[in-house]
Each structure stands twice: as structure tokens, then as C-alpha cells.
Design a protein around this motif. Structure first.
Motif, mmCIF file in Angstrom:
data_model
loop_
_atom_site.group_PDB
_atom_site.id
_atom_site.type_symbol
_atom_site.label_atom_id
_atom_site.label_comp_id
_atom_site.label_asym_id
_atom_site.label_seq_id
_atom_site.Cartn_x
_atom_site.Cartn_y
_atom_site.Cartn_z
ATOM 1 N N THR A 78 0.837 -1.193 0.000
ATOM 2 C CA THR A 78 0.000 0.000 0.000
ATOM 3 C C THR A 78 0.875 1.247 0.000
ATOM 4 O OG1 THR A 78 -1.795 -1.150 1.156
ATOM 5 C CG2 THR A 78 -1.797 1.259 1.238
ATOM 6 N N VAL A 79 0.445 2.221 -0.785
ATOM 7 C CA VAL A 79 1.104 3.526 -0.837
ATOM 8 C C VAL A 79 0.188 4.540 -0.163
ATOM 9 C CG1 VAL A 79 2.113 5.296 -2.313
ATOM 10 C CG2 VAL A 79 2.130 2.906 -3.031
ATOM 11 N N TYR A 80 0.774 5.437 0.593
ATOM 12 C CA TYR A 80 0.001 6.441 1.308
ATOM 13 C C TYR A 80 0.388 7.843 0.861
ATOM 14 C CZ TYR A 80 -0.837 2.482 4.415
ATOM 15 O OH TYR A 80 -1.177 1.264 4.917
ATOM 16 N N LEU A 81 -0.571 8.746 0.974
ATOM 17 C CA LEU A 81 -0.291 10.165 0.793
ATOM 18 C C LEU A 81 -0.925 10.886 1.977
ATOM 19 C CD1 LEU A 81 0.980 12.299 -1.094
ATOM 20 C CD2 LEU A 81 -1.322 12.686 -1.998
ATOM 21 N N GLN A 82 -0.090 11.308 2.897
ATOM 22 C CA GLN A 82 -0.548 12.082 4.046
ATOM 23 C C GLN A 82 -0.598 13.536 3.631
ATOM 24 O OE1 GLN A 82 -1.545 11.081 7.226
ATOM 25 N NE2 GLN A 82 -2.125 13.239 7.447
ATOM 26 N N MET A 83 -1.762 14.141 3.762
ATOM 27 C CA MET A 83 -1.954 15.519 3.328
ATOM 28 C C MET A 83 -2.332 16.364 4.539
ATOM 29 S SD MET A 83 -3.994 14.871 -0.253
ATOM 30 C CE MET A 83 -5.482 14.345 0.558
ATOM 31 N N ASN A 84 -1.480 17.302 4.871
ATOM 32 C CA ASN A 84 -1.715 18.203 6.006
ATOM 33 C C ASN A 84 -1.846 19.637 5.514
ATOM 34 O OD1 ASN A 84 -1.364 15.988 7.777
ATOM 35 N ND2 ASN A 84 0.847 16.330 7.835
ATOM 36 N N SER A 85 -2.390 20.478 6.369
ATOM 37 C CA SER A 85 -2.549 21.904 6.035
ATOM 38 C C SER A 85 -3.200 22.077 4.673
ATOM 39 C CB SER A 85 -1.181 22.598 6.063
ATOM 40 O OG SER A 85 -0.581 22.474 7.334
ATOM 41 N N LEU A 86 -4.273 21.361 4.462
ATOM 42 C CA LEU A 86 -4.918 21.367 3.160
ATOM 43 C C LEU A 86 -5.467 22.750 2.817
ATOM 44 C CD1 LEU A 86 -6.589 17.886 3.355
ATOM 45 C CD2 LEU A 86 -5.135 18.669 1.484
ATOM 46 N N LYS A 87 -5.407 23.061 1.523
ATOM 47 C CA LYS A 87 -5.879 24.326 1.001
ATOM 48 C C LYS A 87 -7.021 24.069 0.014
ATOM 49 C CE LYS A 87 -1.165 26.194 1.161
ATOM 50 N NZ LYS A 87 -0.083 26.836 0.376
ATOM 51 N N VAL A 88 -7.818 25.087 -0.221
ATOM 52 C CA VAL A 88 -8.925 24.956 -1.169
ATOM 53 C C VAL A 88 -8.401 24.510 -2.534
ATOM 54 C CG1 VAL A 88 -10.733 26.200 -2.388
ATOM 55 C CG2 VAL A 88 -10.365 26.612 0.051
ATOM 56 N N GLU A 89 -7.243 25.010 -2.894
ATOM 57 C CA GLU A 89 -6.669 24.677 -4.207
ATOM 58 C C GLU A 89 -6.154 23.244 -4.307
ATOM 59 O OE1 GLU A 89 -5.943 27.299 -2.264
ATOM 60 O OE2 GLU A 89 -3.797 27.787 -2.357
ATOM 61 N N ASP A 90 -6.193 22.511 -3.223
ATOM 62 C CA ASP A 90 -5.840 21.083 -3.264
ATOM 63 C C ASP A 90 -7.029 20.232 -3.710
ATOM 64 O OD1 ASP A 90 -3.932 21.555 -0.257
ATOM 65 O OD2 ASP A 90 -3.159 21.368 -2.310
ATOM 66 N N THR A 91 -8.175 20.844 -3.858
ATOM 67 C CA THR A 91 -9.363 20.114 -4.299
ATOM 68 C C THR A 91 -9.148 19.518 -5.677
ATOM 69 O OG1 THR A 91 -10.870 21.487 -2.998
ATOM 70 C CG2 THR A 91 -11.805 20.350 -4.903
ATOM 71 N N ALA A 92 -9.346 18.211 -5.791
ATOM 72 C CA ALA A 92 -9.109 17.510 -7.053
ATOM 73 C C ALA A 92 -9.440 16.031 -6.871
ATOM 74 C CB ALA A 92 -7.651 17.651 -7.480
ATOM 75 N N VAL A 93 -9.440 15.326 -7.971
ATOM 76 C CA VAL A 93 -9.449 13.870 -7.919
ATOM 77 C C VAL A 93 -7.986 13.423 -7.865
ATOM 78 C CG1 VAL A 93 -10.062 11.727 -9.087
ATOM 79 C CG2 VAL A 93 -11.606 13.708 -9.200
ATOM 80 N N TYR A 94 -7.663 12.593 -6.903
ATOM 81 C CA TYR A 94 -6.300 12.132 -6.708
ATOM 82 C C TYR A 94 -6.157 10.707 -7.225
ATOM 83 C CZ TYR A 94 -5.061 16.214 -3.978
ATOM 84 O OH TYR A 94 -4.780 17.504 -3.582
ATOM 85 N N TYR A 95 -5.110 10.503 -8.010
ATOM 86 C CA TYR A 95 -4.865 9.209 -8.645
ATOM 87 C C TYR A 95 -3.539 8.629 -8.183
ATOM 88 C CZ TYR A 95 -8.464 10.725 -11.970
ATOM 89 O OH TYR A 95 -9.628 11.165 -12.556
ATOM 90 N N CYS A 96 -3.556 7.344 -7.950
ATOM 91 C CA CYS A 96 -2.346 6.591 -7.668
ATOM 92 C C CYS A 96 -1.853 5.989 -8.988
ATOM 93 C CB CYS A 96 -2.685 5.485 -6.664
ATOM 94 S SG CYS A 96 -1.372 4.320 -6.316
ATOM 95 N N ALA A 97 -0.529 5.897 -9.143
ATOM 96 C CA ALA A 97 0.015 5.363 -10.384
ATOM 97 C C ALA A 97 1.289 4.580 -10.115
ATOM 98 C CB ALA A 97 0.302 6.496 -11.365
ATOM 99 N N ALA A 98 1.561 3.625 -10.993
ATOM 100 C CA ALA A 98 2.766 2.808 -10.879
ATOM 101 C C ALA A 98 3.471 2.742 -12.227
ATOM 102 C CB ALA A 98 2.405 1.390 -10.428
ATOM 103 N N THR A 99 4.798 2.804 -12.194
ATOM 104 C CA THR A 99 5.545 2.646 -13.439
ATOM 105 C C THR A 99 5.642 1.167 -13.778
ATOM 106 O OG1 THR A 99 7.685 2.421 -12.359
ATOM 107 C CG2 THR A 99 6.944 4.664 -12.878
#
Length: 127
Positions: A78-99
Motif C-alpha cells: 500500500t502507498v500512502y499520501l498524508q496531506m496536512n494543512s490542506l488548502k482549497v486549491e488542493d481540491t481535485a481527484v487524486y490518482y495513484c500510479a505505478a511505473t
């Protein structure tokens, strides 16, 4: 068959935190770069963060450096993305990807380097 499944998105107030997860099956992280990208409405998909083979060196977009942290749990695949101090401009669909195997981390910001993508998870930050 490679499968990436994101979870953990949701609605949060500005200044808050979220942790996204990406459960991977059909691959191991030992020879792949894992990345997070995001796409806001009307905008192109953009690089957020990446991590090298087996959870090695990390890479961040300038817009999230110091606020976001990418990590892997090799035991849980499992890969994690810890997001702190979020801003309005961080609003989006977030995608995980692998090479593909033995992918280079040098161009980890380039979405074209990734061969496998998850379905995305929505993150909405309110003011």
C-alpha cells in the motif's frame, strides 16, 4: 493483473488533514516508482508526489512540499499520501500510479512514465 485502488478521499475544511491510501495488487514496489497525481475540474492532471523503489527517495511538487508526505508499506503493498494543512486549491481527484518494472524515478513527475493507474478518489477542501 495490476490493480490500484485508492481510498481515503472526502470533504475536509481548509487547514485539515487527510490520508489517502492506494492498495496495489499484481505488483510489488521493489522495482517500481509509485506516484500520486491529481486533476482539478477544467485542469490538466498534475504531479503531486512520488516514491522510488521499495520506498526509497521521495519527490514532491513545489505546491505540496512540506505539507504532503508519501510513504509505502511493503508488507501491505500500500502507498500512502498524508496531506496536512490542506488548502482549497488542493481540491481535485487524486490518482495513484505505478511505473512498469524498473521504472526510473528521474522523471517521476511525468505522467507518461506510469503504466498503471487507479480510478481516483475525490478530495474536496472547503474554505
Amino acid at each position: 493483473q495490476v490493480q490500484l485502488v485508492e481510498s481515503g478521499g472526502g470533504l475536509v475544511q481548509a487547514g485539515g488533514s487527510l490520508r489517502l491510501s492506494c492498495a496495489a495488487s499484481g505488483i510489488t514496489f521493489s522495482t517500481r516508482v509509485m506516484g500520486w497525481f491529481r486533476q482539478a475540474p477544467g485542469k490538466e492532471r498534475e504531479f503531486v508526489a512520488a516514491i522510488g523503489w521499495s520506498g526509497g527517495r521521495t519527490y514532491y511538487a513545489d505546491s505540496v512540499r512540506g505539507r504532503f508526505s508519501i510513504s509505502v508499506d511493503n508488507a501491505k503493498n500500500t502507498v500512502y499520501l498524508q496531506m496536512n494543512s490542506l488548502k482549497v486549491e488542493d481540491t481535485a481527484v487524486y490518482y495513484c500510479a505505478a511505473t512498469p518494472p524498473y521504472g526510473s524515478a528521474t522523471y517521476s513527475y511525468d505522467a507518461a512514465r506510469y503504466g498503471y493507474w487507479g480510478q481516483g478518489t475525490q478530495v474536496t477542501v472547503s474554505s
